[in-house]
Design a protein around this motif. Sequence first.
Motif, PDB file in Angstrom:
ATOM      1  N   CYS A  19     -11.234  11.679   0.192  1.00  0.00           N
ATOM      2  CA  CYS A  19     -10.567  11.888   1.486  1.00  0.00           C
ATOM      3  C   CYS A  19     -10.149  10.582   2.144  1.00  0.00           C
ATOM      4  CB  CYS A  19     -11.498  12.635   2.431  1.00  0.00           C
ATOM      5  SG  CYS A  19     -11.372  14.413   2.226  1.00  0.00           S
ATOM      6  N   LEU A  20     -11.036   9.571   2.103  1.00  0.00           N
ATOM      7  CA  LEU A  20     -10.714   8.330   2.813  1.00  0.00           C
ATOM      8  C   LEU A  20      -9.419   7.724   2.287  1.00  0.00           C
ATOM      9  CD1 LEU A  20     -11.476   6.201   4.885  1.00  0.00           C
ATOM     10  CD2 LEU A  20     -12.824   5.046   3.122  1.00  0.00           C
ATOM     11  N   GLU A  21      -9.326   7.654   0.982  1.00  0.00           N
ATOM     12  CA  GLU A  21      -8.126   7.052   0.395  1.00  0.00           C
ATOM     13  C   GLU A  21      -6.886   7.899   0.702  1.00  0.00           C
ATOM     14  OE1 GLU A  21      -7.899   5.220  -3.532  1.00  0.00           O
ATOM     15  OE2 GLU A  21      -6.462   6.770  -4.026  1.00  0.00           O
ATOM     16  N   VAL A  22      -7.001   9.183   0.461  1.00  0.00           N
ATOM     17  CA  VAL A  22      -5.826  10.061   0.566  1.00  0.00           C
ATOM     18  C   VAL A  22      -5.303  10.123   2.004  1.00  0.00           C
ATOM     19  CG1 VAL A  22      -5.123  12.485   0.329  1.00  0.00           C
ATOM     20  CG2 VAL A  22      -6.465  11.392  -1.469  1.00  0.00           C
ATOM     21  N   THR A  23      -6.224  10.128   2.976  1.00  0.00           N
ATOM     22  CA  THR A  23      -5.778  10.308   4.362  1.00  0.00           C
ATOM     23  C   THR A  23      -5.296   9.008   5.009  1.00  0.00           C
ATOM     24  OG1 THR A  23      -8.013   9.989   5.229  1.00  0.00           O
ATOM     25  CG2 THR A  23      -7.339  12.259   4.766  1.00  0.00           C
ATOM     26  N   THR A  24      -5.569   7.873   4.384  1.00  0.00           N
ATOM     27  CA  THR A  24      -5.188   6.597   5.019  1.00  0.00           C
ATOM     28  C   THR A  24      -3.983   5.948   4.339  1.00  0.00           C
ATOM     29  OG1 THR A  24      -6.818   5.467   3.635  1.00  0.00           O
ATOM     30  CG2 THR A  24      -7.491   6.017   5.892  1.00  0.00           C
ATOM     31  N   THR A  25      -3.489   6.558   3.274  1.00  0.00           N
ATOM     32  CA  THR A  25      -2.440   5.869   2.515  1.00  0.00           C
ATOM     33  C   THR A  25      -1.297   6.808   2.130  1.00  0.00           C
ATOM     34  OG1 THR A  25      -3.641   6.274   0.458  1.00  0.00           O
ATOM     35  CG2 THR A  25      -4.034   4.166   1.520  1.00  0.00           C
ATOM     36  N   ALA A  26      -0.892   7.666   3.069  1.00  0.00           N
ATOM     37  CA  ALA A  26       0.226   8.575   2.761  1.00  0.00           C
ATOM     38  C   ALA A  26       1.495   7.728   2.647  1.00  0.00           C
ATOM     39  CB  ALA A  26       0.353   9.628   3.845  1.00  0.00           C
ATOM     40  N   TYR A  27       1.974   7.564   1.441  1.00  0.00           N
ATOM     41  CA  TYR A  27       3.124   6.694   1.161  1.00  0.00           C
ATOM     42  C   TYR A  27       4.318   7.074   2.051  1.00  0.00           C
ATOM     43  CZ  TYR A  27       6.726   4.248  -1.467  1.00  0.00           C
ATOM     44  OH  TYR A  27       7.746   3.427  -1.800  1.00  0.00           O
ATOM     45  N   PRO A  28       5.016   6.167   2.667  1.00  0.00           N
ATOM     46  CA  PRO A  28       4.977   4.709   2.504  1.00  0.00           C
ATOM     47  C   PRO A  28       4.112   4.002   3.552  1.00  0.00           C
ATOM     48  CG  PRO A  28       6.917   5.301   3.739  1.00  0.00           C
ATOM     49  CD  PRO A  28       6.126   6.569   3.533  1.00  0.00           C
ATOM     50  N   GLN A  29       3.161   4.733   4.172  1.00  0.00           N
ATOM     51  CA  GLN A  29       2.373   4.094   5.221  1.00  0.00           C
ATOM     52  C   GLN A  29       0.971   3.751   4.723  1.00  0.00           C
ATOM     53  OE1 GLN A  29       2.862   7.277   7.993  1.00  0.00           O
ATOM     54  NE2 GLN A  29       4.383   6.135   9.159  1.00  0.00           N
ATOM     55  N   SER A  30       0.305   2.862   5.486  1.00  0.00           N
ATOM     56  CA  SER A  30      -1.099   2.573   5.197  1.00  0.00           C
ATOM     57  C   SER A  30      -1.788   2.279   6.514  1.00  0.00           C
ATOM     58  CB  SER A  30      -1.220   1.362   4.266  1.00  0.00           C
ATOM     59  OG  SER A  30      -2.562   0.930   4.255  1.00  0.00           O
ATOM     60  N   ALA A  31      -2.988   2.821   6.683  1.00  0.00           N
ATOM     61  CA  ALA A  31      -3.740   2.568   7.917  1.00  0.00           C
ATOM     62  C   ALA A  31      -4.590   1.304   7.802  1.00  0.00           C
ATOM     63  CB  ALA A  31      -4.624   3.769   8.230  1.00  0.00           C
ATOM     64  N   TRP A  32      -4.559   0.644   6.625  1.00  0.00           N
ATOM     65  CA  TRP A  32      -5.474  -0.476   6.380  1.00  0.00           C
ATOM     66  C   TRP A  32      -4.911  -1.794   6.892  1.00  0.00           C
ATOM     67  CZ3 TRP A  32     -10.259   0.719   4.820  1.00  0.00           C
ATOM     68  CH2 TRP A  32     -10.448   1.996   4.309  1.00  0.00           C
ATOM     69  N   GLY A  33      -5.762  -2.533   7.578  1.00  0.00           N
ATOM     70  CA  GLY A  33      -5.379  -3.851   8.071  1.00  0.00           C
ATOM     71  C   GLY A  33      -6.073  -4.944   7.294  1.00  0.00           C
ATOM     72  N   LEU A  34      -6.625  -4.602   6.147  1.00  0.00           N
ATOM     73  CA  LEU A  34      -7.283  -5.575   5.262  1.00  0.00           C
ATOM     74  C   LEU A  34      -6.745  -5.361   3.851  1.00  0.00           C
ATOM     75  CD1 LEU A  34     -11.032  -5.268   6.374  1.00  0.00           C
ATOM     76  CD2 LEU A  34      -9.579  -7.266   6.632  1.00  0.00           C
ATOM     77  N   PRO A  35      -6.826  -6.376   2.990  1.00  0.00           N
ATOM     78  CA  PRO A  35      -6.428  -6.145   1.599  1.00  0.00           C
ATOM     79  C   PRO A  35      -7.247  -4.990   1.017  1.00  0.00           C
ATOM     80  CG  PRO A  35      -6.823  -8.465   2.003  1.00  0.00           C
ATOM     81  CD  PRO A  35      -7.266  -7.745   3.228  1.00  0.00           C
ATOM     82  N   TRP A  36      -6.560  -4.050   0.455  1.00  0.00           N
ATOM     83  CA  TRP A  36      -7.182  -2.768   0.040  1.00  0.00           C
ATOM     84  C   TRP A  36      -6.568  -2.363  -1.295  1.00  0.00           C
ATOM     85  CZ3 TRP A  36      -5.056   1.889  -1.201  1.00  0.00           C
ATOM     86  CH2 TRP A  36      -5.869   3.016  -1.151  1.00  0.00           C
TER      87      TRP A  36
ATOM     88  N   GLY B  59     -16.612   4.635  -1.335  1.00  0.00           N
ATOM     89  CA  GLY B  59     -16.507   5.830  -2.179  1.00  0.00           C
ATOM     90  C   GLY B  59     -17.117   7.025  -1.478  1.00  0.00           C
ATOM     91  N   GLY B  60     -16.662   8.205  -1.815  1.00  0.00           N
ATOM     92  CA  GLY B  60     -17.284   9.431  -1.305  1.00  0.00           C
ATOM     93  C   GLY B  60     -18.525   9.737  -2.128  1.00  0.00           C
ATOM     94  N   ASP B  61     -19.231  10.800  -1.756  1.00  0.00           N
ATOM     95  CA  ASP B  61     -20.468  11.107  -2.494  1.00  0.00           C
ATOM     96  C   ASP B  61     -20.186  11.559  -3.923  1.00  0.00           C
ATOM     97  OD1 ASP B  61     -19.735  13.271  -0.412  1.00  0.00           O
ATOM     98  OD2 ASP B  61     -20.722  14.424  -2.004  1.00  0.00           O
ATOM     99  N   GLY B  62     -19.072  12.264  -4.143  1.00  0.00           N
ATOM    100  CA  GLY B  62     -18.743  12.657  -5.529  1.00  0.00           C
ATOM    101  C   GLY B  62     -18.475  11.420  -6.368  1.00  0.00           C
ATOM    102  N   GLY B  63     -17.705  10.493  -5.807  1.00  0.00           N
ATOM    103  CA  GLY B  63     -17.381   9.252  -6.511  1.00  0.00           C
ATOM    104  C   GLY B  63     -18.604   8.374  -6.722  1.00  0.00           C
ATOM    105  N   THR B  64     -19.613   8.544  -5.878  1.00  0.00           N
ATOM    106  CA  THR B  64     -20.778   7.661  -5.906  1.00  0.00           C
ATOM    107  C   THR B  64     -21.932   8.289  -6.704  1.00  0.00           C
ATOM    108  OG1 THR B  64     -20.137   6.875  -3.723  1.00  0.00           O
ATOM    109  CG2 THR B  64     -22.403   6.392  -4.438  1.00  0.00           C
ATOM    110  N   TYR B  65     -22.353   9.478  -6.296  1.00  0.00           N
ATOM    111  CA  TYR B  65     -23.516  10.109  -6.932  1.00  0.00           C
ATOM    112  C   TYR B  65     -23.217  10.561  -8.361  1.00  0.00           C
ATOM    113  CZ  TYR B  65     -26.208  10.719  -2.552  1.00  0.00           C
ATOM    114  OH  TYR B  65     -26.932  10.538  -1.411  1.00  0.00           O
TER     115      TYR B  65
END
Length: 290
Positions: free
Chosen positions: A43-60, A93-99
């Motif tokens: 969710c974090l990745e998908v909701t913050t990077t809807a092309y062509p935008q990005s919510a990130w203000g750091l190298p990501w 990472g989310g819990d699926g990606g982590t656990y």
Amino acid sequence: MNKKNNFISPGHNACAGCGQLSAVQSVMRALDKDTIIANATGCLEVTTTAYPQSAWGLPWIHSVFGNASSVASGIKAALDKKGDKKTKVIVFGGDGGTYDIGFGQISGMWERGENILYVCYDTEAYSNTGIQASGATPYGASTTTSPSGKESIGSTQRKKDLLQIANAHGLKYAAQSTTAFPDDITKKVKKALQTPGPSYVQILTPCIPGWKIKTNEAVMFAKLAVQTALYPLLEYENGKLTGSSVSKNFTKKPVEDYLLKQGRFKHLKKPDLKDIQEMANVNIEKYILN
Ligand SMILES: Cc1ncc(C[n+]2csc(CCOP(=O)(O)OP(=O)(O)O)c2C)c(N)n1
């Protein structure tokens, strides 16, 4: 780059009231511009990077589902080669990606002792793809792959104890928090970054559709998780418990207060609640810090 160090900007398309996004803000408060983030999909990745935008203000950097920690290891190796000691490397990472799916790579990263912080946003299910059960799904939760019904109470698995697994890798810093405690999150991330070697911070982040709760309830449930001792605030340094929300004066709330108002648990009957109360009681014994 946002001038006010607001490293995650408005404009993402997370659900209203998402517990994950407010936890990310609390993590971001601990960071400075010398940081690179590798993000497992979810969710974090998908909701913050809807092309062509990005919510990130750091190298990501995007990675596939299972290999965010290997991507981070590569970034760290490149920084080391350049003699850059200043830039911090963080994995989200989310819990699926982590656990589950990313765990082998995380274990390798920890084993190699790399100075990388791993932050897990624990929604207790694979939220982004429709709430499938993960290794972090608690006992009794109804998910799309562990639906409750006449013959089923939902998930019959116990949540994996990832903090202990982190400790078993010899991590010098491993902690858990919840969305309801922003200052606790920021403090723990800062501490993790000050600790040399790999570190792990796990944050319970209520998922509005996954937990079947209202958009204004994420913080309330993230608080009740701590007050019932089902998800205490914890901190381990060198494998030793040094911080806990369970103190001598801890007065627990009954687990029903947390469980029965969530759609994913509302089917639970008295004997199930008794079993889960017993799990909370065991947590109190295990995590009490005088
Ligand atoms: C190898 C692989 N399998 C499955 C997917 C589909 N997928 C994308 S995000 C996701 C769920 C992520 O769950 P989690 O890590 O718990 O993060 P959350 O969405 O809950 O934040 C899945 C299954 C994928 N991208 N790659």
